[in-house]
Design an enzyme around this catalytic site. Structure first.
Site, short mmCIF file in Angstrom:
data_model
loop_
_atom_site.label_atom_id
_atom_site.label_comp_id
_atom_site.label_asym_id
_atom_site.label_seq_id
_atom_site.Cartn_x
_atom_site.Cartn_y
_atom_site.Cartn_z
CD GLN A 222 -2.77 -1.19 2.53
OE1 GLN A 222 -3.03 -2.26 3.03
NE2 GLN A 222 -3.23 -0.05 3.03
NE ARG A 369 -12.97 0.07 4.79
CZ ARG A 369 -13.79 -0.29 3.84
NH1 ARG A 369 -14.14 -1.54 3.70
NH2 ARG A 369 -14.27 0.60 3.00
CB CYS A 370 -9.08 1.72 11.99
SG CYS A 370 -7.64 0.90 12.62
CD GLU A 739 -9.04 4.30 7.68
OE1 GLU A 739 -7.95 3.75 7.78
OE2 GLU A 739 -9.24 5.45 8.05
N1 MCN Z 1 -13.88 9.67 -1.85
C1 MCN Z 1 -14.76 10.57 -2.41
N2 MCN Z 1 -15.16 11.67 -1.70
C2 MCN Z 1 -14.72 11.89 -0.43
C3 MCN Z 1 -13.85 10.96 0.17
C4 MCN Z 1 -13.43 9.86 -0.58
O1 MCN Z 1 -15.19 10.37 -3.55
N3 MCN Z 1 -15.11 12.96 0.26
C5 MCN Z 1 -13.40 8.52 -2.62
C6 MCN Z 1 -11.90 8.67 -2.91
O2 MCN Z 1 -11.65 9.40 -4.04
C7 MCN Z 1 -11.46 7.23 -3.02
C8 MCN Z 1 -12.36 6.51 -2.02
O3 MCN Z 1 -13.51 7.36 -1.85
O4 MCN Z 1 -11.67 6.74 -4.32
C9 MCN Z 1 -11.67 6.33 -0.65
O5 MCN Z 1 -11.05 7.52 -0.30
P1 MCN Z 1 -10.35 7.84 1.10
O6 MCN Z 1 -11.35 7.98 2.16
O7 MCN Z 1 -9.42 8.98 0.85
O8 MCN Z 1 -9.49 6.54 1.46
P2 MCN Z 1 -8.18 5.99 0.72
O9 MCN Z 1 -8.32 6.10 -0.72
O10 MCN Z 1 -6.98 6.53 1.39
O11 MCN Z 1 -8.33 4.45 1.04
C10 MCN Z 1 -7.87 3.91 2.25
C11 MCN Z 1 -8.99 3.26 3.03
C12 MCN Z 1 -8.39 2.34 4.01
S1 MCN Z 1 -7.24 2.96 5.06
C13 MCN Z 1 -8.71 1.02 4.03
S2 MCN Z 1 -8.00 0.07 5.21
C14 MCN Z 1 -9.59 0.47 3.06
C15 MCN Z 1 -10.51 1.46 2.48
O12 MCN Z 1 -9.86 2.59 2.13
N4 MCN Z 1 -9.16 -0.52 2.26
C16 MCN Z 1 -9.89 -0.84 1.13
N5 MCN Z 1 -11.38 0.99 1.57
C17 MCN Z 1 -11.05 -0.07 0.79
N6 MCN Z 1 -11.78 -0.39 -0.31
C18 MCN Z 1 -11.38 -1.41 -1.10
N7 MCN Z 1 -12.12 -1.71 -2.18
N8 MCN Z 1 -10.25 -2.12 -0.84
C19 MCN Z 1 -9.50 -1.86 0.25
O13 MCN Z 1 -8.40 -2.56 0.48
CU1 CUM Z 2 -6.09 1.38 8.72
S1 CUM Z 2 -6.06 -0.09 7.56
MO1 CUM Z 2 -6.04 1.19 6.13
O1 CUM Z 2 -5.23 2.35 7.05
O2 CUM Z 2 -4.94 0.66 5.13
#
Ligand code: MCN
Ligand code: CUM
Length: 785
Positions: A222, A369-370, A739
């Site tokens: 990641q 996922r946190c 998360e």
């Molecule tokens: N998004 C959006 N509008 C927002 C916030 C987010 O459209 N206001 C969209 C983003 O553009 C992105 C998605 O939602 O495409 C998730 O965005 P974000 O909250 O920024 O999270 P990350 O992309 O950093 O993803 C990490 C988070 C984590 S830490 C875990 S653990 C997890 C999760 O995402 N693992 C996943 N969701 C997952 N989903 C899938 N399918 N697979 C994983 O491994």
């Molecule tokens: Cu907290 S599990 Mo995610 O942060 O990849």
């Protein structure tokens, strides 16, 4: 000419279909195991059958004799190259291959590299390891016992099994508040060990080219740039000769943040053999040795006034870290962000202490996922809120309402040091209560109770600190937690965007293009998004802690704005006016006062390569590194209603309502997918999932017969609602969301079951709420842990 319709070009707010799915649904994804390199060999890992034992001898001679076996690596051979131990992301050390002792069942002892994976497995079977068993330690209670064996006798100065001690808050003020309390509410619980369990297990292909001396590693990480930095520092290879590529990833959920021994061993094997070496973990290897979440024991007290106001909280956490302290977390926060507990409430003061314990279990505490330890914090907070409402004899929704931060309280400093900057908590709660029909449910519940039916309602309200970080406070191994984006607009107005984050399924290829469309008016379909290749992407800290939107997403806005600034100069040249007179509307620049005289962003792009003004550097591209001023603070209100069958302890979810405020939504459909996925995991953790160890340290739950994944059949339906409070410091007002549902969801289910048992004296049944546990609690009228 009228301004572009942003939704039509796939900009902010468009529920654009996921572009990556075009290849995923056709089976055309490119996962690590799909990659086949010429001359590639295969690696398998021999794991320890025992939880705690001294290694007395390892005999690899029979393995070497098997035709097709190319290399057998032991800890001793790693030690000769100073690679038997590696640093973890929390400044601890972890054995790559065991030299002295094995410290958990499933620990890596040897690896065999062979012409195919089956021969490599046969090679592992042919290795003879003699062990002298030691007493296994499987929980914090045993770990801190006076006669407990010292697990980490490899560490100089380590005299007991304590991994860390940590505290935060104001002890004296908290004590004073407790002295003034009308009611003190108490709670103890265990958040069980659980596993992110991505469908794709971990793996790597290391490809060291002896001719060029370049090392390329395809791997399921990641955070590819952190891996490159770690390889450069640990293996002492020059950083520019290391290329880490994360191809498509079949789910991460935190499991693919740490550095695993398999990665390191495959790299060394490739360097020694001068051939590509592939390691693909099997399911049991994944479930038994990698990236566990939780395993935390919490005890807390809440000081309350009889009118329902919270005066203070006091918490103590004992965490079971397993044999190595290997979670990724900001170095300044020894126990993740546990102190984000109660951030959405107006509590006077608080004090938290925590102690980490080494045990003979696989490294735990990796965030699943946190954001680090936020899940435990929010679960605990919301279980405590329900217990306190019961102790006060107050309605649980009303108790939350009066203690939630009010809209005019922002920015608010929490007792544990965070600055919560925005939210409409009361509105979210009310929306949730209305959606579920709260008042009517209470009537129905009371009526059902008279007929022997047990209905329950559970609420979970929480804010989660997402988007580590700001570089003043957040770093991993000293590297500041910023992120990055590089945008290159080609002459025909099409573009490539490279980002330091790395999607594992979150849909970045879809949503990042939408940010560019919003900032530049270039249709999202005209933007290719590339992530995960350290040779091409700018340095970024990777995707976890829902930091991609808060940090990388902000970098995308900023780089697009830099490009727009140059386009404006180009437009002034094309329109023969001064730059100050150029106005912007989506996708077009025009002369102030003469809107018909304009140039599209595509025309500006062409000019950047064919008709730039004298003295201007050609091209239309830029890079941005973004260091956010604060975390983002999404809020959620989750409400579950359940019916518990008193005869069997089985509980069914009647309805589930979710209200999420993640600020401005880039892609509402992707956001809903994230929330549904998170709620599914929340349901799994609360109802069926846990991984435990028997007294000998044998792992229970190392396969999908014992560790259950919910299917569509048992997963309840979720009703989603939204509130939008834009993030005040994010360029497009977005907050993280990935998360929230997994973090806040479990307490809603668990609180609902406890509400159904509210007349029985049962205060806490630990997760998972398996029917036999619920039934036992009902029989005895007592807690079940
Ligand atoms: N998004 C959006 N509008 C927002 C916030 C987010 O459209 N206001 C969209 C983003 O553009 C992105 C998605 O939602 O495409 C998730 O965005 P974000 O909250 O920024 O999270 P990350 O992309 O950093 O993803 C990490 C988070 C984590 S830490 C875990 S653990 C997890 C999760 O995402 N693992 C996943 N969701 C997952 N989903 C899938 N399918 N697979 C994983 O491994
Ligand atoms: Cu907290 S599990 Mo995610 O942060 O990849």
């Amino acid at each position: 000419m009228t301004a572009l319709d942003e939704i039509k070009i796939g900009g902010l707010g468009a529920s654009r279909r996921r572009v990556e799915d075009a290849r995923f649904v056709r089976g055309r994804g490119n996962y690590t195991d799909d990659i086949v390199l010429p001359g590639m060999l295969h690696m398998e890992i021999l794991r320890s059958p025992l939880a705690h034992a001294r290694i007395t001898s390892i005999d690899t001679s029979r393995a070497w004799e098997i035709p097709g076996v190319r290399l057998v690596l032991t800890g001793e051979m790693m030690a000769q190259r100073n690679l038997a131990w590696m640093p973890t992301l929390s400044y601890d050390t972890q054995a790559v291959l065991a030299t002295d002792k094995v410290r958990f069942q499933g620990q890596e002892v040897c690896v065999v590299v062979a012409d195919d994976p089956y021969i490599a497995k046969d090679g592992c079977d042919a290795i003879v390891v003699e062990y002298e068993p030691l007493t296994p330690v499987v929980n914090p209670l045993q770990s801190r016992a006076a006669d407990a064996p010292l697990i980490r006798d490899d560490k100089e100065g380590q005299v007991d099994n304590t991994c860390y001690r940590w505290e935060v808050g104001d002890r004296a003020a908290t004590e004073r508040a407790f002295a003034q309390a009308d009611v003190v509410s108490r709670m103890q619980l265990h958040y069980p060990r659980s596993h992110p369990s991505p469908i794709e297990c971990c793996g790597s292909i290391a490809d060291f080219d002896p001719a060029t001396q370049k090392l390329t590693v395809y791997m399921t990480t990641q955070a590819p740039h952190i891996i490159r930095a770690a390889v450069a520092l640990v293996a002492e290879l020059p950083e520019h000769m290391i290329r880490i590529v994360s191809p498509d990833i079949g789910g991460g959920f935190g499991n693919k943040v740490p550095v695993y021994p398999g990665y390191v061993a495959s790299i060394l094997a490739s360097i020694l053999l001068g051939r590509p070496v592939k390691w693909i973990e099997d399911r049991t290897g994944n479930l038994a040795s990698t990236g566990f979440g939780r395993d935390m024991y919490l005890a807390a007290e809440m000081a309350l006034r009889s009118d329902g106001r919270i005066l203070a909280v006091r918490m103590h956490a004992d965490t079971d870290q397993g044999a190595f302290f290997a979670d990724a977390q900001p170095t300044k926060f020894k126990i993740g962000l546990l102190h984000s507990a109660f951030a959405c409430y107006d509590i006077g003061t608080g004090h938290i202490t925590a102690q980490g314990h080494y045990t003979n279990k696989a490294p735990g505490g990796v965030a699943y996922r946190c954001s680090f330890r936020v899940t435990e914090a929010m679960f605990f907070q919301e279980r405590m809120m329900q217990a306190a409402a019961v102790d006060l004899g107050m309605d649980q929704a009303e108790f939350r309402r009066i203690n939630l931060l009010r809209d005019d309280a922002f920015p608010a400093r929490t007792p544990f040091g965070f600055l919560v900057d925005s939210g409409q908590y009361g509105k979210c709660l009310r929306l949730g209560l209305d959606a579920i029909g709260y008042e009517q449910f209470l009537v129905d519940q009371a009526e059902a109770r008279t007929r022997g039916r047990r209905l329950g309602i559970g609420i979970s309200t929480m804010t989660e600190p997402l988007g580590a970080g700001n570089s003043r406070e957040y770093d991993i191994l000293g590297i500041k937690m910023f992120d990055s984006a590089e945008l290159r607009v080609h002459m025909t107005g099409k573009a490539i965007l490279r980002v330091g984050a790395k999607s594992q399924g979150q849909g970045h290829e879809t949503t990042w293009g939408q940010i560019v469309a919003h900032e530049l008016g270039i249709p999202a379909a005209d933007v290719i998004v590339e992530e995960g290749d350290t040779d091409t992407a700018p340095f970024g800290m990777g995707t976890y802690a829902s930091r991609s939107t808060p940090v990388a997403g902000a970098a995308i806005s900023m780089v697009a704005r830099k490009v727009r600034a140059k386009a404006r100069k180009l437009a002034a040249h094309l329109l023969e006016c001064s730059e100050e007179d150029v106005e912007w509307e989506l996708g077009r620049l025009y002369v102030r006062g003469a809107p018909h005289r304009g140039a599209t962003i595509q025309e500006c792009a062409m000019a950047a390569y064919s008709n730039m003004p004298d003295g201007m550097e050609p091209g239309l591209e830029n890079v941005a590194y973004y260091d956010p001023p604060n975390l983002t603070w999404p809020f959620a209100c989750y409400i579950a209603t359940v019916e518990v069958d008193p005869e069997t302890g089985v509980w069914d979810v009647l309805r589930f309502v979710a209200v999420d405020d993640c600020g401005v939504r880039i892609n509402p459909m992707v956001v809903e997918g994230q929330i549904m996925g998170g709620l599914t995991e929340a349901y799994a953790m609360s109802s069926m999932q846990f991984q435990t160890y028997d007294a000998e340290g044998n792992m229970v739950g190392s396969n999908y017969m014992d560790y259950l994944l919910p299917t569509a059949w048992e997963t309840p339906g979720f009703e989603l609602h939204e509130v939008v409070t834009p993030c005040p410091h994010h360029p497009i007002g977005a907050k993280g969301v990935g998360e929230c549902a997994a973090v806040g969801g479990p307490a809603a289910f668990v609180n609902a079951v406890h509400d159904a048992l509210s007349d029985t004296g049962v205060r806490n049944i630990d997760m998972p709420l398996l029917p036999d546990r619920v039934w036992q609690a009902l029989q005895d009228g007592r807690d079940v842990s």
